[in-house]
Design a protein around this motif. Sequence first.
Motif, PDB file in Angstrom:
ATOM      1  N   LEU B  91      10.319  44.162  38.573  1.00  0.00           N
ATOM      2  CA  LEU B  91      11.461  44.320  37.678  1.00  0.00           C
ATOM      3  C   LEU B  91      10.995  44.691  36.282  1.00  0.00           C
ATOM      4  O   LEU B  91      10.015  44.147  35.774  1.00  0.00           O
ATOM      5  CB  LEU B  91      12.264  43.023  37.619  1.00  0.00           C
ATOM      6  CG  LEU B  91      13.027  42.670  38.900  1.00  0.00           C
ATOM      7  CD1 LEU B  91      13.283  41.197  38.985  1.00  0.00           C
ATOM      8  CD2 LEU B  91      14.344  43.429  38.946  1.00  0.00           C
ATOM      9  N   CYS B  92      11.719  45.582  35.693  1.00  0.00           N
ATOM     10  CA  CYS B  92      11.475  45.994  34.315  1.00  0.00           C
ATOM     11  C   CYS B  92      12.663  45.541  33.479  1.00  0.00           C
ATOM     12  O   CYS B  92      13.804  45.512  33.959  1.00  0.00           O
ATOM     13  CB  CYS B  92      11.324  47.511  34.257  1.00  0.00           C
ATOM     14  SG  CYS B  92      11.121  48.192  32.604  1.00  0.00           S
ATOM     15  N   ALA B  93      12.400  45.179  32.239  1.00  0.00           N
ATOM     16  CA  ALA B  93      13.465  44.792  31.312  1.00  0.00           C
ATOM     17  C   ALA B  93      13.161  45.387  29.947  1.00  0.00           C
ATOM     18  O   ALA B  93      12.004  45.660  29.620  1.00  0.00           O
ATOM     19  CB  ALA B  93      13.586  43.279  31.217  1.00  0.00           C
ATOM     20  N   SER B  94      14.198  45.586  29.170  1.00  0.00           N
ATOM     21  CA  SER B  94      13.993  46.024  27.787  1.00  0.00           C
ATOM     22  C   SER B  94      14.914  45.238  26.863  1.00  0.00           C
ATOM     23  O   SER B  94      15.919  44.675  27.301  1.00  0.00           O
ATOM     24  CB  SER B  94      14.211  47.529  27.628  1.00  0.00           C
ATOM     25  OG  SER B  94      15.586  47.884  27.749  1.00  0.00           O
ATOM     26  N   SER B  95      14.528  45.185  25.608  1.00  0.00           N
ATOM     27  CA  SER B  95      15.369  44.544  24.599  1.00  0.00           C
ATOM     28  C   SER B  95      15.188  45.284  23.285  1.00  0.00           C
ATOM     29  O   SER B  95      14.168  45.930  23.070  1.00  0.00           O
ATOM     30  CB  SER B  95      15.032  43.065  24.453  1.00  0.00           C
ATOM     31  OG  SER B  95      13.738  42.877  23.946  1.00  0.00           O
ATOM     32  N   PRO B  96      16.169  45.192  22.392  1.00  0.00           N
ATOM     33  CA  PRO B  96      16.099  45.964  21.145  1.00  0.00           C
ATOM     34  C   PRO B  96      14.836  45.695  20.334  1.00  0.00           C
ATOM     35  O   PRO B  96      14.218  46.616  19.823  1.00  0.00           O
ATOM     36  CB  PRO B  96      17.362  45.538  20.396  1.00  0.00           C
ATOM     37  CG  PRO B  96      18.321  45.168  21.469  1.00  0.00           C
ATOM     38  CD  PRO B  96      17.482  44.534  22.539  1.00  0.00           C
ATOM     39  N   VAL B  97      14.465  44.419  20.212  1.00  0.00           N
ATOM     40  CA  VAL B  97      13.271  44.083  19.434  1.00  0.00           C
ATOM     41  C   VAL B  97      12.394  43.117  20.213  1.00  0.00           C
ATOM     42  O   VAL B  97      11.272  43.419  20.559  1.00  0.00           O
ATOM     43  CB  VAL B  97      13.641  43.475  18.064  1.00  0.00           C
ATOM     44  CG1 VAL B  97      12.384  43.085  17.309  1.00  0.00           C
ATOM     45  CG2 VAL B  97      14.461  44.468  17.258  1.00  0.00           C
TER      46      VAL B  97
END
Lengths: 115, 116
Positions: B91-97
């Motif tokens: 699983l990959c995730a991203s967040s603004p900062v």
Amino acid sequence: AQSVTQPDIHITVSEGASLELRCNYSYGATPYLFWYVQSPGQGLQLLLKYFSGDTLVQGIKGFEAEFKRSQSSFNLRKPSVHWSDAAEYFCAVGAGSGGYNKLIFGAGTRLAVHP
Amino acid sequence: GAGVSQSPSNKVTEKGKDVELRCDPISGHTALYWYRQRLGQGLEFLIYFQGNSAPDKSGLPSDRFSAERTGESVSTLTIQRTQQEDSAVYLCASSPVGIASGDTQYFGPGTRLTVL
């Protein structure tokens, strides 16, 4: 070391019944705490998070969770379960050196809902 | 807007082969994470990228695992000489900062890797 324990691997409730999913964490500092839900064929979705302030946190889909520092717990609750709530639920704590740059997840609790 | 996307959705490979998994984060998100979820288990952190900072590789299980990220966009996770115990959903995730700023991680649908 940081860790998250979800004592209940599997829970079954009747539709309309109340729900409480348990989560205990081990973390030396003030934790950032999260609950995610994973439905079949879908990605992880954030239900709610606790960073600071009010220890009772409201989330989406009618869920809430309460942070209890004295018990190192962050239990998830819902007053009336719907059949669509059947899914796997993960508790997580934000951790990492120099900032909270990763999540430590519990093993998950699978929720089944009887009609 | 578009969420985190991952490709392929499923990958079956033979033991000993190399595989590459791709993640496209949400546009504008500077933080990107990789996790592994073995069957019936929670997610294990693998690696974290934040802008141009050195990545946090503390979760990579062995030197067969590596990941790269091009600027603040696409990331690839490479597993060399795959073993059967590598079978999992990645699983990959991203967040603004990043989490420390109060950000939420947004997860992709995952890549299911099966090593025969």
